[in-house]
Design an enzyme around this catalytic site. Sequence first.
Site, mmCIF file in Angstrom:
data_model
loop_
_atom_site.group_PDB
_atom_site.id
_atom_site.type_symbol
_atom_site.label_atom_id
_atom_site.label_comp_id
_atom_site.label_asym_id
_atom_site.label_seq_id
_atom_site.Cartn_x
_atom_site.Cartn_y
_atom_site.Cartn_z
ATOM 1 N N ARG A 160 -36.111 16.982 -18.552
ATOM 2 C CA ARG A 160 -36.673 15.927 -17.779
ATOM 3 C C ARG A 160 -38.051 16.366 -18.549
ATOM 4 O O ARG A 160 -39.174 15.269 -18.691
ATOM 5 C CB ARG A 160 -37.548 17.086 -16.732
ATOM 6 C CG ARG A 160 -36.460 16.670 -15.585
ATOM 7 C CD ARG A 160 -35.007 16.612 -15.306
ATOM 8 N NE ARG A 160 -33.782 16.197 -14.824
ATOM 9 C CZ ARG A 160 -32.972 16.071 -14.111
ATOM 10 N NH1 ARG A 160 -32.932 17.639 -14.816
ATOM 11 N NH2 ARG A 160 -32.254 16.134 -13.125
ATOM 12 N N ASP A 189 -29.547 14.577 -19.900
ATOM 13 C CA ASP A 189 -29.545 14.226 -18.285
ATOM 14 C C ASP A 189 -30.512 13.264 -18.953
ATOM 15 O O ASP A 189 -30.741 12.533 -19.785
ATOM 16 C CB ASP A 189 -30.777 15.642 -17.598
ATOM 17 C CG ASP A 189 -30.009 15.275 -16.322
ATOM 18 O OD1 ASP A 189 -30.313 14.468 -15.882
ATOM 19 O OD2 ASP A 189 -29.398 16.402 -15.864
ATOM 20 N N HIS A 266 -25.560 11.614 -14.157
ATOM 21 C CA HIS A 266 -26.340 11.860 -14.922
ATOM 22 C C HIS A 266 -26.581 11.744 -16.334
ATOM 23 O O HIS A 266 -27.255 12.287 -17.677
ATOM 24 C CB HIS A 266 -26.813 13.485 -15.543
ATOM 25 C CG HIS A 266 -27.566 14.555 -13.616
ATOM 26 N ND1 HIS A 266 -28.642 13.649 -13.382
ATOM 27 C CD2 HIS A 266 -26.311 14.414 -12.634
ATOM 28 C CE1 HIS A 266 -28.564 14.681 -12.292
ATOM 29 N NE2 HIS A 266 -27.147 15.464 -11.812
ATOM 30 N N ASP A 321 -21.928 17.017 -11.506
ATOM 31 C CA ASP A 321 -22.035 17.099 -10.354
ATOM 32 C C ASP A 321 -23.432 15.721 -9.634
ATOM 33 O O ASP A 321 -23.482 14.991 -10.897
ATOM 34 C CB ASP A 321 -23.472 18.315 -10.153
ATOM 35 C CG ASP A 321 -24.664 18.175 -11.156
ATOM 36 O OD1 ASP A 321 -24.277 17.275 -12.715
ATOM 37 O OD2 ASP A 321 -25.906 17.741 -10.658
ATOM 38 N N GLU A 322 -22.753 15.849 -8.976
ATOM 39 C CA GLU A 322 -23.627 13.962 -8.388
ATOM 40 C C GLU A 322 -23.402 12.851 -8.967
ATOM 41 O O GLU A 322 -24.454 12.394 -8.797
ATOM 42 C CB GLU A 322 -25.265 14.924 -8.673
ATOM 43 C CG GLU A 322 -25.798 15.812 -7.624
ATOM 44 C CD GLU A 322 -27.304 16.178 -7.782
ATOM 45 O OE1 GLU A 322 -27.448 16.702 -6.746
ATOM 46 O OE2 GLU A 322 -27.753 16.207 -9.012
ATOM 47 N N TYR A 413 -33.048 29.114 -7.485
ATOM 48 C CA TYR A 413 -33.736 27.534 -8.546
ATOM 49 C C TYR A 413 -35.376 28.031 -8.008
ATOM 50 O O TYR A 413 -35.910 27.442 -7.285
ATOM 51 C CB TYR A 413 -32.780 27.054 -7.558
ATOM 52 C CG TYR A 413 -32.044 26.031 -7.363
ATOM 53 C CD1 TYR A 413 -31.264 26.416 -7.871
ATOM 54 C CD2 TYR A 413 -31.905 24.355 -7.893
ATOM 55 C CE1 TYR A 413 -29.282 25.950 -8.284
ATOM 56 C CE2 TYR A 413 -31.111 23.926 -8.301
ATOM 57 C CZ TYR A 413 -29.824 24.325 -8.752
ATOM 58 O OH TYR A 413 -28.602 23.910 -8.859
ATOM 59 N N PHE A 414 -35.240 28.304 -9.378
ATOM 60 C CA PHE A 414 -36.907 28.278 -9.598
ATOM 61 C C PHE A 414 -37.608 27.260 -10.233
ATOM 62 O O PHE A 414 -38.669 27.907 -10.283
ATOM 63 C CB PHE A 414 -36.597 30.287 -10.696
ATOM 64 C CG PHE A 414 -36.457 31.341 -10.773
ATOM 65 C CD1 PHE A 414 -35.972 31.535 -9.273
ATOM 66 C CD2 PHE A 414 -36.103 32.272 -12.000
ATOM 67 C CE1 PHE A 414 -35.180 32.528 -9.037
ATOM 68 C CE2 PHE A 414 -35.907 33.051 -11.117
ATOM 69 C CZ PHE A 414 -35.381 34.020 -10.486
ATOM 70 N N ASP A 415 -37.419 26.956 -9.583
ATOM 71 C CA ASP A 415 -38.609 24.840 -9.229
ATOM 72 C C ASP A 415 -39.161 25.062 -8.427
ATOM 73 O O ASP A 415 -39.961 23.873 -7.542
ATOM 74 C CB ASP A 415 -37.781 23.394 -9.231
ATOM 75 C CG ASP A 415 -35.876 23.689 -9.129
ATOM 76 O OD1 ASP A 415 -36.034 24.585 -8.299
ATOM 77 O OD2 ASP A 415 -35.633 22.550 -8.900
ATOM 78 N N TRP A 463 -35.251 23.737 -13.205
ATOM 79 C CA TRP A 463 -35.145 22.593 -13.683
ATOM 80 C C TRP A 463 -36.901 21.821 -13.460
ATOM 81 O O TRP A 463 -37.551 22.234 -12.581
ATOM 82 C CB TRP A 463 -34.785 21.738 -11.848
ATOM 83 C CG TRP A 463 -32.961 22.008 -12.098
ATOM 84 C CD1 TRP A 463 -33.156 22.718 -11.165
ATOM 85 C CD2 TRP A 463 -32.670 21.566 -12.579
ATOM 86 N NE1 TRP A 463 -31.953 22.642 -10.823
ATOM 87 C CE2 TRP A 463 -30.793 22.414 -12.545
ATOM 88 C CE3 TRP A 463 -31.972 20.414 -13.569
ATOM 89 C CZ2 TRP A 463 -29.246 22.650 -13.051
ATOM 90 C CZ3 TRP A 463 -30.667 20.278 -14.681
ATOM 91 C CH2 TRP A 463 -29.236 21.542 -13.595
ATOM 92 N N THR A 464 -37.290 20.732 -15.056
ATOM 93 C CA THR A 464 -38.554 21.051 -15.139
ATOM 94 C C THR A 464 -39.110 19.573 -14.779
ATOM 95 O O THR A 464 -40.134 19.334 -15.099
ATOM 96 C CB THR A 464 -38.582 21.400 -16.780
ATOM 97 O OG1 THR A 464 -38.345 19.907 -17.047
ATOM 98 C CG2 THR A 464 -37.940 22.661 -17.342
ATOM 99 N N GLU A 465 -38.930 18.675 -13.634
ATOM 100 C CA GLU A 465 -39.523 17.491 -13.053
ATOM 101 C C GLU A 465 -40.052 18.274 -12.788
ATOM 102 O O GLU A 465 -41.544 16.545 -12.966
ATOM 103 C CB GLU A 465 -38.837 17.225 -11.774
ATOM 104 C CG GLU A 465 -37.429 16.850 -11.741
ATOM 105 C CD GLU A 465 -36.225 17.828 -11.911
ATOM 106 O OE1 GLU A 465 -36.453 18.974 -12.023
ATOM 107 O OE2 GLU A 465 -35.222 16.912 -11.068
#
Length: 746
Positions: A160, A189, A266, A321-322, A413-415, A463-465
Amino acid sequence: MRYLLVLLLISPLSSFAQDKEIALIPQPYKTTVLEGELLLNSNQPLYYAEDFSTLSALVYHIPGLQIGNSELVKKVKKQHQQGIRLFKAEQRDQVDPQGYLLEIDQSGISLKAHDREGMISGIYSLMQLSYLNNQEKLPYIQILDKPRFGYRGLHLDVSRHYMPMPFLKKYIDLMALYKLNQFHWHITDGAGWRLEIKQYPELTNKAAWRSHTLWKDWWNNGRQYVEQGTANASGGYYTQTQAKELIDYAALRGINIIPEIEFPGHSEEVLAVYPELSCTGKPYTQGEFCLGNEGSYQFMKNVLDEVIALFPSKYIHIGGDEADHKHWKNCPKCQALMKKEGLKSESELQSYAIKQIDQYLKSKGRKLIGWDEIIEGGLPEGATIMSWRGEEPASKAAKAGFDAIMTPGAYMYFDGYQTDPRTQPEATGAYLPLEKVYSYNPIPKGLAKDKEKHIIGVQANLWTEHMPTYQHVEYMAFPRVLALSEIAWTTQDYRNWKDFNKRLQQHYQVLQKLDVNYYRPSYNVSSTVSFDSLENKNTVILQSEQFNPNIRYTVDGKVPDAKSTRYNLPIELSKTAQINAASFIDSTRVSPVETIDLDVHKAIGKDVIYKIKWEGYPAKGDKTLTNGMKGGLSYADGQWQGFTKGFDAVIDFERREEIKSVAVNFMQIPGPGVYFPGEFTVLVSDNGKNYREIGSIKNQDGTKDPSLKFQKFEIKLPKAVMARYVQVKATNPMKGYLFADEIVIY
């Protein structure tokens, strides 16, 4: 109970207070503190066994430690009983196979371990002690230590937002200092491919570069990739030489790097430059590989060949995933493969694809790891899952004999926001303060003792969005990473939040010395309110994130000042009231005023008739809306009730009552799809059949602002009405979630 032996002889000559001497994070297994100290400014010879020869370089990185001559010791002799010693543990030392023994006394520093991993842990305990004692001296101490879990992981998404190589080395250094040993490097990704693959140059010529610098801008404006060198190209990648440099850097510090190469989902960036691997054959049409196309598998195998040649990690992460199944449903190639292999669903097709990659990795001597979706359709033998959707997938895997790593979104989840979202840069919708992180126990509840061995570790993910810079990554990661380190290392029975928080206060200076842009604890006042329905009484606890907060408050509506009552004990009030509170340093207010409305109202304890049932978020069930309790900062705190089909509830007073006002608090945070209602309406009835409207409010708040907001929707009547039933309705035009906490009626 933990058996902790602390011997402290009180002496005016000793400058070491007990809390300072044992302020290590994570908490060691057993610590013995003795009188005395070792000065670091005198040269100490360094002796090391052959097994630890490469680790001698780490000792030179210990701040303040002065080292004289160094010597490889093949046989320990009398002259090797002084100085700094890195020697193999013997049976009499009683050192755990993964642990270490650190002794500091008048003879110097002795470190013993059975292998490199244990020795590295001991060296970093020594390094922490130096930082904690201003790099000048060390206490005489004995530490016998061992880890709870063999896998102690930290993740970083560089797709991201690309992160520079110097920061990745700093990230590794901080992981090592706090005894984390697995770096999960999320390098591919949809937002960008970040690793040079020589056989597929377009992955770094174009798929690594996008049209907008910020992920959110790119996501909302076409999601296009551009050629490297064009004016608007934003992104980057790591050459194989750079990756090898980072792998070696981490290995010296006891950290294994696990690369993640996404498959089968992804993968928008891959299919944009190699569209022949998609079901449609066209770029920008899907994010999942065509699983009926043999080229998809050959691509992955070719990529993995280069990845395996670079990364010595036994684990290779393939995501899994997903994945959206819709293209597979309509793809002749995918459907033909399903028919040929006797696959009954697209989930089984995905499992088939995962198993093909698993077999290939096994042929290369590696192990497959993936997110917990890979359990659907059946896991390949020997695979490991990362359980991110709670504990159930891990329990399911463990019961079936598969290994699992715990990384649930609610705790790891540290985001997510770490404090009041209204005061923070945009993040995901989750609310995960430090104390909640620390509260996590990675062993799933109800898991049989003989299956606990399959829970091999724990990992936090970033996750860096919403983290465009490395400084922002640091801000979101620390100090929560320190809580993670203790969860992963220290036995559950030995962990205590108050003790950890006390030790943490000394680690802020360590983070400052290492120039870490960590999140500073807030002065803002928060509250916890509990309502006793029997006594009709509210009990209010005030707190801030400060270790020793100085909070002053009022109950008369005035703004608190330095002369207002200082908060020491919970506040008890049996009437409707408003508390105003703020934090102070000496006589100066250093926080906004926090207002807590206490409503002892008519509807408390009354029955609620739900015309529309809650979904997903039951809170306290049918007692939620009239239990006297307000919701907090998180919609998952057990007081916010969630609705997706609108809100429609009726309060039955059982007899006619005078109604003067009706109010409900709603929450809005657009990121996870939580919105204010479109229209709020109140109706009343005497018989429960014929209702008349007494007021309505249309929401004027736009939804472009991503920040967390709360709004009281209130109908105040100019003249009271009499009614037995009160119906409260709210529309949901955004089709997301409506969250309500209490129907307040006066």
